[in-house]
Design a protein around this motif. Structure first.
Motif, PDB file in Angstrom:
ATOM      1  N   ARG A  44       2.077   3.389  -8.804  1.00 17.47           N
ATOM      2  CA  ARG A  44       0.827   3.751  -9.477  1.00 17.47           C
ATOM      3  C   ARG A  44      -0.311   2.830  -9.029  1.00 17.47           C
ATOM      4  O   ARG A  44      -1.432   3.275  -8.791  1.00 17.47           O
ATOM      5  CB  ARG A  44       1.001   3.659 -10.990  1.00 17.47           C
ATOM      6  CG  ARG A  44       1.867   4.775 -11.566  1.00 17.47           C
ATOM      7  CD  ARG A  44       2.089   4.553 -13.044  1.00 17.47           C
ATOM      8  NE  ARG A  44       2.900   5.615 -13.628  1.00 17.47           N
ATOM      9  CZ  ARG A  44       3.398   5.601 -14.864  1.00 17.47           C
ATOM     10  NH1 ARG A  44       3.171   4.537 -15.644  1.00 17.47           N
ATOM     11  NH2 ARG A  44       4.103   6.608 -15.309  1.00 17.47           N
ATOM     12  N   LEU A  45      -0.012   1.534  -8.941  1.00 19.58           N
ATOM     13  CA  LEU A  45      -1.034   0.572  -8.498  1.00 19.58           C
ATOM     14  C   LEU A  45      -1.489   0.900  -7.072  1.00 19.58           C
ATOM     15  O   LEU A  45      -2.679   0.819  -6.748  1.00 19.58           O
ATOM     16  CB  LEU A  45      -0.467  -0.855  -8.580  1.00 19.58           C
ATOM     17  CG  LEU A  45      -1.486  -1.999  -8.487  1.00 19.58           C
ATOM     18  CD1 LEU A  45      -2.485  -1.922  -9.627  1.00 19.58           C
ATOM     19  CD2 LEU A  45      -0.758  -3.352  -8.512  1.00 19.58           C
ATOM     20  N   ALA A  46      -0.516   1.285  -6.244  1.00 19.64           N
ATOM     21  CA  ALA A  46      -0.855   1.668  -4.864  1.00 19.64           C
ATOM     22  C   ALA A  46      -1.724   2.924  -4.841  1.00 19.64           C
ATOM     23  O   ALA A  46      -2.614   3.060  -3.989  1.00 19.64           O
ATOM     24  CB  ALA A  46       0.419   1.876  -4.057  1.00 19.64           C
ATOM     25  N   ASP A  47      -1.480   3.877  -5.782  1.00 22.07           N
ATOM     26  CA  ASP A  47      -2.325   5.076  -5.852  1.00 22.07           C
ATOM     27  C   ASP A  47      -3.771   4.697  -6.172  1.00 22.07           C
ATOM     28  O   ASP A  47      -4.711   5.251  -5.590  1.00 22.07           O
ATOM     29  CB  ASP A  47      -1.782   6.039  -6.920  1.00 22.07           C
ATOM     30  CG  ASP A  47      -0.497   6.734  -6.482  1.00 22.07           C
ATOM     31  OD1 ASP A  47      -0.240   6.764  -5.265  1.00 22.07           O
ATOM     32  OD2 ASP A  47       0.236   7.231  -7.361  1.00 22.07           O
ATOM     33  N   PHE A  48      -3.949   3.756  -7.080  1.00 21.08           N
ATOM     34  CA  PHE A  48      -5.300   3.314  -7.398  1.00 21.08           C
ATOM     35  C   PHE A  48      -5.941   2.607  -6.190  1.00 21.08           C
ATOM     36  O   PHE A  48      -7.149   2.740  -5.945  1.00 21.08           O
ATOM     37  CB  PHE A  48      -5.289   2.383  -8.611  1.00 21.08           C
ATOM     38  CG  PHE A  48      -5.200   3.104  -9.927  1.00 21.08           C
ATOM     39  CD1 PHE A  48      -6.289   3.804 -10.424  1.00 21.08           C
ATOM     40  CD2 PHE A  48      -4.024   3.088 -10.669  1.00 21.08           C
ATOM     41  CE1 PHE A  48      -6.210   4.471 -11.638  1.00 21.08           C
ATOM     42  CE2 PHE A  48      -3.936   3.764 -11.876  1.00 21.08           C
ATOM     43  CZ  PHE A  48      -5.030   4.458 -12.376  1.00 21.08           C
ATOM     44  N   ALA A  49      -5.122   1.861  -5.450  1.00 19.06           N
ATOM     45  CA  ALA A  49      -5.648   1.233  -4.227  1.00 19.06           C
ATOM     46  C   ALA A  49      -6.110   2.298  -3.243  1.00 19.06           C
ATOM     47  O   ALA A  49      -7.139   2.147  -2.556  1.00 19.06           O
ATOM     48  CB  ALA A  49      -4.575   0.344  -3.591  1.00 19.06           C
ATOM     49  N   GLY A  50      -5.352   3.418  -3.171  1.00 18.47           N
ATOM     50  CA  GLY A  50      -5.767   4.526  -2.304  1.00 18.47           C
ATOM     51  C   GLY A  50      -7.094   5.128  -2.748  1.00 18.47           C
ATOM     52  O   GLY A  50      -7.946   5.489  -1.918  1.00 18.47           O
ATOM     53  N   ILE A  51      -7.290   5.258  -4.078  1.00 13.10           N
ATOM     54  CA  ILE A  51      -8.564   5.769  -4.594  1.00 13.10           C
ATOM     55  C   ILE A  51      -9.709   4.840  -4.208  1.00 13.10           C
ATOM     56  O   ILE A  51     -10.787   5.284  -3.796  1.00 13.10           O
ATOM     57  CB  ILE A  51      -8.475   5.934  -6.126  1.00 13.10           C
ATOM     58  CG1 ILE A  51      -7.476   7.037  -6.488  1.00 13.10           C
ATOM     59  CG2 ILE A  51      -9.853   6.226  -6.717  1.00 13.10           C
ATOM     60  CD1 ILE A  51      -7.171   7.124  -7.974  1.00 13.10           C
TER      61      ILE A  51
END
Length: 490
Positions: A150-157
């Protein structure tokens, strides 16, 4: 191998820093799009601190910092370089007990950091620019793989937003570069909406239409106020036909530029269609210099045509009159060839200049090349085409006679040509030339007037408006030519 590894790491860091500069994000003001993410991440993971951390060669800088006031720290105080070095997620559950962080001032100082979890902020080319991280002042259990994902998804955003900013900045820079190139090239681009009569322009508008053009060119009707009155009606009809038929637009017209006077513009345009909207889009360029060169070329062609007619008329007259004076065919060919050579000398001088005037010195160099024992001196003057031809024929007749009957029949014979022109303001102001032959023997006046003599007199009197007088001296012929001084110095 170690050296090779060090060189690879240095090159990778150089690429990473270059990529970071490419994003143009360091030291930019806070932005809601990034602050929204750090707030959501902190709330989702129940953490007091969430950071978007970017690392350059000397510091860690926070694009967004939730839960702390600081905007940057020295690089050596940062957890983030571990994410860059690992090229993946990094988690520290007990910072005070972890050898990587126990001496870090963020751990030992007022912030009292005990927990850290960060994931890479990965650029479009794979370089890791920093991290999205969450921090706590208390020890915590490790995040699960789902949490890290999930943290990586936010980094992608975050990086998607950063890429939008980067692409926008590159687009703006490209547009500015294009506008600068248009300014330097003297080209303006424009777009016309026929439904509203709105006209927009970019590029070298001031150069094409003059200062204040933006207000005048806000509409198509305003544009016609800048068009030269003599071209206005035809250009308006052409535009109306283009709009009615949706055909390409192309024209050359004059504009009344308030700073640069009347200028020529060329315009080219075509239709760009978006859904139901059709916009006439094109470019305008100043073609005044091209028009001037074209007019000069046309003038030159007309002058060349006029000169060729004169030349053919002169050749025709020489052929006709020489026929009556020649003793036989060989004599006829010799005389014709000699006089055509004289015309050729004149044409060589004109071709070496501007077709319309020729240098007196250049003509005398041609004469000297054909008759090596002819010496000359005098100011260099610019002679028009008819005067240059007349002087060339005169010198040729004098030199040919000197070779056949005068001073140049003898090895010791010489010819000296001198000319002067009275100073400006003299009244009357005259040009005077003297042809002096020396070293001749037994020189006498001819019993009859030859065609060559008539050709010289015609050239000097009729073509140049002057007088010619011949004197037979014991050493050779002396010829005095005088005429009004009309030629300027070269």
């Amino acid at each position: 191998m170690a050296d090779g590894g060090d060189e690879g790491a240095i090159e990778a860091e150089r690429l990473r820093l270059a990529t970071l500069r490419e994003y143009r994000i360091m030291d930019t003001p806070p932005e809601p799009a990034f602050d929204r993410v750090t707030r959501m991440v902190a709330e989702l993971f129940d953490m007091p601190i969430a950071l978007i951390s970017l690392v350059d060669d000397r510091r860690q800088w926070f694009k967004s910092a939730y839960g702390v006031e600081a905007r940057e720290t020295p690089r050596e105080y940062s957890f983030c370089p571990h994410v860059i070095a690992e090229d993946g997620p990094v988690m520290v559950t007990d910072a005070f007990g972890d050898p990587r962080s126990r001496d870090n001032p963020l751990v030992t100082g007022e912030l009292h950091i005990r927990f850290y979890a960060g994931v890479p902020l990965r650029a479009h080319n794979g370089a890791v620019l920093g991290s999205l991280c969450v921090l706590d002042r208390d020890e915590r259990a490790a995040l699960t793989d789902v949490d890290l994902a999930r943290l990586a998804d936010f980094a992608g955003i975050i990086m998607a937003e950063a890429d939008l900013r980067r692409i926008g900045a590159e687009r703006d820079e490209a547009r500015r570069s294009l506008e600068r190139a248009l300014d330097f090239s003297g080209i303006a681009t424009w777009q016309y909406d026929p439904r509203t009569d709105r006209l927009s322009t970019q590029g070298a508008g001031a150069e094409l239409w003059g200062s204040g053009f933006e207000t005048i060119l806000a509409t198509g009707n305003g544009f016609f106020d800048l068009v030269h009155p003599e071209d206005r009606a035809a250009l308006r009809i052409l535009l109306e036909e283009t709009v009615a038929n949706r055909t390409p637009y192309a024209a050359e017209y004059r504009v009344s530029n308030p700073e640069r006077g009347v200028r020529w513009n060329a315009v080219r345009g075509d239709w760009v269609v978006h859904a139901d909207d059709a916009m006439l889009t094109g470019v305008s360029i100043d073609i005044t210099e091209q028009k001037s060169r074209q007019e000069n070329a046309n003038l030159l062609m007309r002058e060349l045509h006029h000169r060729m007619r004169n030349l053919f008329a002169t050749v025709s007259a020489i052929i006709s009159l020489t026929r009556h004076a020649a003793r036989d065919v060989d004599d006829y060919v010799e005389r014709i060839s000699s006089r055509l050579d004289a015309l050729n000398r004149a044409q060589n001088v004109l071709l070496g200049a501007n077709f319309m005037t020729g240098s007196m010195h250049a003509l005398m160099r041609e004469v000297e090349a054909a008759f090596p024992r002819v010496r000359w001196s005098g100011p260099d003057l610019l002679l028009p085409e008819n005067a240059l031809v007349a002087m060339a024929l005169t010198f040729n007749e004098l030199a040919t006679n000197a070779v056949k009957h005068g001073a140049l029949t003898s090895e010791k014979g010489r010819v000296e040509v001198r000319w002067t022109q009275d100073p400006e303001g003299s009244e009357p102001r005259m040009f005077r030339l003297t042809w002096t032959e020396t070293g001749a023997s037994d020189v006498t006046a001819p019993e009859r007037t030859s065609f060559g003599t008539m050709l010289m007199e015609r050239s000097v009197r009729n073509n140049l408006g002057g007088t010619i007088a011949r004197h037979w001296k014991p050493g050779g012929l002396v010829v005095d030519i005088a005429m009004p001084a009309r030629w300027r110095e070269a």
